[in-house]
Design a protein around this motif. Structure first.
Motif, mmCIF file in Angstrom:
data_model
loop_
_atom_site.group_PDB
_atom_site.id
_atom_site.type_symbol
_atom_site.label_atom_id
_atom_site.label_comp_id
_atom_site.label_asym_id
_atom_site.label_seq_id
_atom_site.Cartn_x
_atom_site.Cartn_y
_atom_site.Cartn_z
ATOM 1 N N HIS A 193 4.694 10.310 -1.511
ATOM 2 C CA HIS A 193 5.993 9.620 -1.458
ATOM 3 C C HIS A 193 6.650 9.541 -2.842
ATOM 4 O O HIS A 193 7.313 8.555 -3.176
ATOM 5 C CB HIS A 193 5.845 8.210 -0.879
ATOM 6 N N PHE B 265 5.129 9.266 -5.743
ATOM 7 C CA PHE B 265 4.312 8.513 -6.700
ATOM 8 C C PHE B 265 3.038 9.286 -7.004
ATOM 9 O O PHE B 265 2.510 9.993 -6.135
ATOM 10 C CB PHE B 265 3.931 7.137 -6.130
ATOM 11 N N VAL C 295 3.950 3.501 -11.778
ATOM 12 C CA VAL C 295 5.398 3.446 -11.562
ATOM 13 C C VAL C 295 6.045 3.420 -12.955
ATOM 14 O O VAL C 295 6.502 2.378 -13.431
ATOM 15 C CB VAL C 295 5.795 2.203 -10.724
ATOM 16 N N LYS D 62 -1.735 2.609 2.064
ATOM 17 C CA LYS D 62 -0.762 1.726 2.727
ATOM 18 C C LYS D 62 -0.522 0.458 1.915
ATOM 19 O O LYS D 62 0.622 0.015 1.763
ATOM 20 C CB LYS D 62 -1.236 1.351 4.128
ATOM 21 N N LEU E 58 1.383 1.530 -1.377
ATOM 22 C CA LEU E 58 2.762 1.914 -1.081
ATOM 23 C C LEU E 58 3.610 0.703 -0.708
ATOM 24 O O LEU E 58 4.794 0.638 -1.071
ATOM 25 C CB LEU E 58 2.807 2.978 0.021
ATOM 26 N N SER E 59 3.019 -0.264 -0.020
ATOM 27 C CA SER E 59 3.787 -1.465 0.346
ATOM 28 C C SER E 59 4.140 -2.296 -0.891
ATOM 29 O O SER E 59 5.044 -3.121 -0.845
ATOM 30 C CB SER E 59 3.015 -2.315 1.362
ATOM 31 N N VAL F 179 4.883 -0.758 -3.963
ATOM 32 C CA VAL F 179 5.797 -0.016 -4.840
ATOM 33 C C VAL F 179 7.047 0.510 -4.150
ATOM 34 O O VAL F 179 8.021 0.821 -4.831
ATOM 35 C CB VAL F 179 5.063 1.139 -5.569
ATOM 36 N N GLU F 180 7.048 0.633 -2.836
ATOM 37 C CA GLU F 180 8.215 1.133 -2.115
ATOM 38 C C GLU F 180 9.065 -0.030 -1.624
ATOM 39 O O GLU F 180 8.920 -0.474 -0.508
ATOM 40 C CB GLU F 180 7.785 1.987 -0.913
ATOM 41 N N LYS F 181 9.935 -0.524 -2.474
ATOM 42 C CA LYS F 181 10.786 -1.650 -2.077
ATOM 43 C C LYS F 181 12.210 -1.400 -2.472
ATOM 44 O O LYS F 181 12.531 -0.773 -3.389
ATOM 45 C CB LYS F 181 10.293 -2.944 -2.699
#
Length: 126
Positions: free
Chosen positions: A76, A78, A97, A118, A121-122, A124-126
């Motif tokens: 994704h 990263f 990041v 999961k 990613l939860s 850093v993906e905001k």
């Protein structure tokens, strides 16, 4: 207290609950950001995350050196590093990041690689 936004997971594996949250400074005079540690447990197994500045190190970084197997890959957009140790009966994963100035390290005793992805990613993906 920190120069980056503190990341907390929006995904937690089923049955796990946060049991500890701590902040500490390894080098108070160095002007570094505090390390943010979150610990989760389901009563039988646990995992912990450690968020810190890109160039900082902490106890999890030193533990990281004891893993026998390592794999780097992109997911994704990263950069991830996955580590595994049969001797320690533990796995770990790190995501960096750089554009936001931090990295997150996760150490677990029973989470699968997919579950660790999961969780991270939860964060850093905001």
């Amino acid at each position: 207290m920190v120069s980056y936004l503190i990341a907390k997971p929006s995904y937690i594996p089923n049955g796990y609950k946060k049991v500890n949250e701590s902040f500490y400074l390894a080098e108070k005079d160095m002007g570094e950001d505090p390390t943010v540690e979150l610990e989760y447990s389901n009563g039988e197994a646990s995992f912990s995350t450690s968020q810190q500045g890109i160039a900082q190190t902490n106890d999890l970084e030193y533990l990281w050196r004891n893993f026998e197997e390592s794999e780097s890959y992109s997911l994704h957009g990263f950069e991830f590093v996955y580590v595994k140790s049969e001797k320690m009966n533990a796995t770990g994963m790190r995501v960096a990041v750089p554009e936001k100035g931090y990295k997150i390290t996760l150490i677990a005793d029973k989470l699968s690689k997919e579950e660790m992805e999961k969780v991270l990613l939860s964060m850093v993906e905001k």
